[in-house]
Design a protein around this motif. Structure first.
Motif, PDB file in Angstrom:
ATOM      1  N   GLU A   1       0.857  -1.181   0.000  1.00  0.00           N
ATOM      2  CA  GLU A   1       0.000   0.000   0.000  1.00  0.00           C
ATOM      3  C   GLU A   1       0.894   1.232   0.000  1.00  0.00           C
ATOM      4  OE1 GLU A   1      -2.578  -0.328   3.366  1.00  0.00           O
ATOM      5  OE2 GLU A   1      -3.645  -2.048   2.526  1.00  0.00           O
ATOM      6  N   GLY A   2       0.306   2.391  -0.261  1.00  0.00           N
ATOM      7  CA  GLY A   2       1.077   3.626  -0.377  1.00  0.00           C
ATOM      8  C   GLY A   2       1.860   3.982   0.881  1.00  0.00           C
ATOM      9  N   TRP A   3       1.226   3.866   2.040  1.00  0.00           N
ATOM     10  CA  TRP A   3       1.908   4.227   3.276  1.00  0.00           C
ATOM     11  C   TRP A   3       3.067   3.281   3.556  1.00  0.00           C
ATOM     12  CZ3 TRP A   3       2.367   0.921   7.361  1.00  0.00           C
ATOM     13  CH2 TRP A   3       1.514  -0.172   7.397  1.00  0.00           C
ATOM     14  N   GLU A   4       2.954   2.017   3.100  1.00  0.00           N
ATOM     15  CA  GLU A   4       4.033   1.052   3.308  1.00  0.00           C
ATOM     16  C   GLU A   4       5.255   1.417   2.474  1.00  0.00           C
ATOM     17  OE1 GLU A   4       1.592  -3.004   4.395  1.00  0.00           O
ATOM     18  OE2 GLU A   4       1.756  -2.428   2.291  1.00  0.00           O
TER      19      GLU A   4
ATOM     20  N   VAL B   1      -6.442   6.455   6.368  1.00  0.00           N
ATOM     21  CA  VAL B   1      -5.942   5.094   6.215  1.00  0.00           C
ATOM     22  C   VAL B   1      -5.583   4.557   7.596  1.00  0.00           C
ATOM     23  CG1 VAL B   1      -4.093   3.689   5.252  1.00  0.00           C
ATOM     24  CG2 VAL B   1      -5.037   5.560   3.922  1.00  0.00           C
TER      25      VAL B   1
ATOM     26  N   LYS C   1       1.455  -9.745   3.209  1.00  0.00           N
ATOM     27  CA  LYS C   1       1.654  -9.108   1.915  1.00  0.00           C
ATOM     28  C   LYS C   1       1.846 -10.176   0.843  1.00  0.00           C
ATOM     29  CE  LYS C   1       3.869  -5.752   4.683  1.00  0.00           C
ATOM     30  NZ  LYS C   1       3.249  -6.384   5.825  1.00  0.00           N
TER      31      LYS C   1
END
Length: 161
Positions: A40-43, A83, A91
């Motif tokens: 995901e983007g934050w990851e 989020v 994952k």
């Protein structure tokens, strides 16, 4: 000309995000594979900041797909408010069907395990190096430690002449 120099320096930056040093101590690594990771983007932002730990992570298989479990990615404080970051979420790993079939067969029939070895950047994408591994016993760990010490000592002797 100045543009070429800046591109070279950019390519020479350290691409390693995290290394699982405990894996080489606990297991004999027989084969290594490179897998993509669905993030995901934050990851991704957290990975760029180096906030990942692979120490207690492992790879499992569900419905013919490989999943990374137990990898801890700490969310940044500046993550988006809408989020809900989950630090230890499973994952999905991206592997070829041929590689997946080979790994699943080795794990189920031959008693191997799949361990993550390192995480790094390749062409702007996060990649995970996984290894097909067999567990070490205590005497194996002692022998490999002894070999490592001997190689270090041999290097010192050759360096000083």
């Amino acid at each position: 000309m100045a543009d070429k120099k800046s591109k070279k320096n950019k390519n020479q930056q350290n691409t390693t995000i995290a290394v699982n040093r405990q894996a080489t101590h606990e297991y004999f690594i027989e084969e290594r594979y490179e897998a993509g990771i669905v993030l995901e983007g934050w990851e991704v932002k957290s990975l760029r900041d180096g906030r990942v730990q692979l120490k207690e992570s492992y790879v499992t298989f569900r419905r013919g797909e490989a999943w990374l479990a137990g990898a801890h990615i700490s969310p940044l404080l500046s993550a988006s408010t809408h989020v809900k970051p989950e630090a230890v979420r499973a994952k999905k790993l991206l592997l070829n069907r041929h590689e997946l079939n080979k790994l699943i067969g080795s794990v189920e029939r031959k008693g191997y395990t799949i361990v993550p070895l390192s995480m790094y950047w390749k062409h702007g994408r996060a990649k995970l190096e996984i290894g097909l591994a067999k567990g070490k016993q205590l005497h194996d760990k002692r022998a490999s430690s002894k070999d490592r010490d001997w190689q270090r000592e041999k290097g010192r002797i050759l360096k000083h002449g």
